[in-house]
Design an enzyme around this catalytic site. Sequence first.
Site, mmCIF file in Angstrom:
data_model
loop_
_atom_site.group_PDB
_atom_site.id
_atom_site.type_symbol
_atom_site.label_atom_id
_atom_site.label_comp_id
_atom_site.label_asym_id
_atom_site.label_seq_id
_atom_site.Cartn_x
_atom_site.Cartn_y
_atom_site.Cartn_z
ATOM 1 N N ASP A 1 36.997 -15.524 18.620
ATOM 2 C CA ASP A 1 37.223 -16.285 17.154
ATOM 3 C C ASP A 1 36.751 -15.234 16.078
ATOM 4 O O ASP A 1 35.985 -14.140 16.563
ATOM 5 C CB ASP A 1 36.247 -17.530 17.097
ATOM 6 C CG ASP A 1 36.877 -18.159 15.712
ATOM 7 O OD1 ASP A 1 37.975 -18.038 15.277
ATOM 8 O OD2 ASP A 1 36.176 -19.286 15.484
ATOM 9 N N GLU B 1 39.741 -11.381 13.204
ATOM 10 C CA GLU B 1 40.802 -10.884 12.126
ATOM 11 C C GLU B 1 40.568 -9.066 11.789
ATOM 12 O O GLU B 1 41.551 -8.540 11.652
ATOM 13 C CB GLU B 1 40.898 -11.691 10.768
ATOM 14 C CG GLU B 1 41.587 -12.898 11.254
ATOM 15 C CD GLU B 1 40.797 -13.666 11.928
ATOM 16 O OE1 GLU B 1 41.263 -14.692 12.647
ATOM 17 O OE2 GLU B 1 39.414 -13.821 11.657
ATOM 18 N N ASP C 1 42.510 -22.396 11.566
ATOM 19 C CA ASP C 1 41.703 -23.394 11.164
ATOM 20 C C ASP C 1 42.709 -24.456 10.357
ATOM 21 O O ASP C 1 42.974 -24.015 9.039
ATOM 22 C CB ASP C 1 40.628 -23.048 10.172
ATOM 23 C CG ASP C 1 39.620 -22.432 11.010
ATOM 24 O OD1 ASP C 1 39.588 -22.564 12.263
ATOM 25 O OD2 ASP C 1 38.680 -21.558 10.531
#
Length: 798
Positions: free
Chosen positions: A405, A408, A483
């Site tokens: 997670d 990015e 999300d």
Amino acid sequence: MITNTELEYKGDVFPSKIVSFTKETDSVFFYTDNDVILKVTVLRDSMIRFRYTTKGYFNTDFSYAIDKNQSHGYNELKFSEEAEHYEIRTSKVLVKIRKSDVHKTIYDLDGNVLLDEEIGFHWEESYQWGGNIVKMSLVSREGESYYGMGDKPTHFNLKGKRVENWATDQYAFHKDQEPLYKVVPFYIGLHQKTAYGVFFDNTFRTFFDFAQERRGVTSFWAEGGEMNYYFIYGPKMDEVVTTYTHLTGKPELPPLWTLGYHQCKWSYYPEAKVREITSKFRELQIPCDAIYLDIDYMEGFRCFTWNKEYFPDPKKMVSDLTEEGFKTVVIIDPGIKIDKNYWVYNEAVANDYFCKRADGPYMKGKVWPGECNFPDYTNPEVREWWAGLFKELIGEIGVKGVWNDMNEPAVMEVPGKTFPMDVRHDYDGNPCSHRKAHNIYGTQMARATYEGVKRFAYPKRPFIITRSAYSGAQRYTSSWTGDNVASWEHLWIANIQMQRMSISGMGFTGSDIGGFAEQPSGELYARWIQLGVFHPFCRTHSSGDHGDQEPWSFDDEVVHITRKFVSLRYQLLPYLYTMFWQYINDAVPMLKPLVYFDQEDPQTHYRTDEFIFGDQILVCPILEPNSQGRRMYIPSGNWYNYWTDEVVSGKKEIWVATDYDQIPLFVKEGAIVPKYPIQQYVGEKEITEVTLEVYFKIGKERSFLYEDAQDGYDYNKGRFSLLSFTLSGKENQLVIQQFKEGKFETTYANFRINLHGLPFKVKSIYVDNERRDLSKIAFDGTSLVIEKEFTEIHIIGE
């Protein structure tokens, strides 16, 4: 002389006339008098690469997206020089390159234009950063449609849209928001029933404009790097998608348990809570194969540690959960806490593994543990070190999967939500700034994680899931769409995102069922479950801030619907596993949007809701509250209503009435759909009988059933079972033929065959030319039991 085009694009520069060319085996280089070089490489008869430089030479040719194992080769390659242009011809396409300005047009061999440049390649010097902003402008024709581009939360057909590719942590994103978590700079164009693809392999921030700014122009550009793109000719959309997926790579077969139902929340802790959740699934008989631990399982959010207050004996807990059929999946983020008492931090500092700013110090940013440094996963030495960190988690404690997670990469409390652009990366020996490495950072983290989990899980197969990804990430990892929000709009978005990801090469993908942010109603959760079980990756996940989101958090009816649909998924596991086999072997997407299924039908070009699950099941989710049915489009062919066996002919829109515990589901006529008995987890039962749901058709249809040991690598040594079934139906007879490949012996001896839609009363049944006593094969008019090893079943009507 200044041309009209240059007046319209002040600051932009264009190639001038071609002054020479050179030829290599599969490539032609064209040189202009203002130092532009165009390299045209024929990779396949239907795939051509176009690569430009503006400085008279090319940098090292390197890509993280391209699968090094992909095969190249062509049947024909002819090059010729004409008065005004050059021609490159293969057995599928013709490329004409104009001598005066390097303008390109691509044709099929019948002379139809497939891709035509408007002003074509042009560029602008980037004085702020150095290098070029590279641009390509193409003609967008009347009626042309565009698809693909990964996880874009917008209408499935991208005509009239502009999208941005910059991996971004977008908590609670909304419809049409740009950019999102993933970067897949690949689109499929469809015009006059002919499909082609464009893959712009550039990891800088890129943009695609599908005739939004100017009606007749589709363009794409990047803030740096090369104009480097691949043209893929169909003419069928499935050929485009398959070629692109081969180019960027396919995963290995996942363990069967990963296709079961997964339960996740931010956050399940302490251990007693985890055991309470898993016990409740077994008590309610809702099948479940995986439980996830979010960042709270760690000590102070430090990766590769355990909070001993919450989880005093993680090895025993994981072992106990395994005994109950639950595989434990844990989160690992890229941020490593700056802490001199933390062994992972000390190892990275000692070996100089963290990303650095341009003037030398380690890049520092705030994430969950506080101030952190970040490994440079573009350095192969760092990836090797990172892989080794999984020894305890996977090899000793027994965790079965890892969830990457915040990659990015996401950074808190800074305007751009990520690294500063001056951060430096190794980029596998091609040093660069974060402007170039940003979009592939998450993929390289997932790659390093994959290599570690695979090493320590062996001889079992690894399971990785990532939030951020660039083209080619599917070689290492599954993914989810980030999300999302508990809203009906996001249910619509999730449906489109899964279809888009599937034709963008990333098949093993799902959404957070029920929505991550905010709290769904029971009805919304039920409708999301009904959709989510038909996505390749099936996981409920929530933030937990607004309440619980387990199935029993709602009313008994939601528990019933969840149990019913999750159980259906477990019955369909052999069908789903076969879908994956087709994906990893033949690069066939697991979800097929209607336009992919039948591009000849213009009614499919703007459909968003309906999709084909595998090859033979048509799914249409309920996307509005208080619905007792919905209108939907039935594509070409004849389809059986799964719930009623009513047959509906296609190429029309119909109203389908459904109960709350149903959604519109249809099965293609002629299909043979395999089913397992319902299990509470994969491996709970030894499979003693497999059901074949046989849907009668006048004519022929092929179906497949792939099986192996459900984990491990013996399938690569031929220890698999691939059954191909051919159904042939006539007015008064039905023939089912079976052919087997592979050396794997399944545990069951019989098939239970359920016959749907027989137009005749059965008089006799022959198995391999031997007439069978109907009572001895338990034939009741619609169902019979037959030994697995048959070659042909011949059912004759009166």
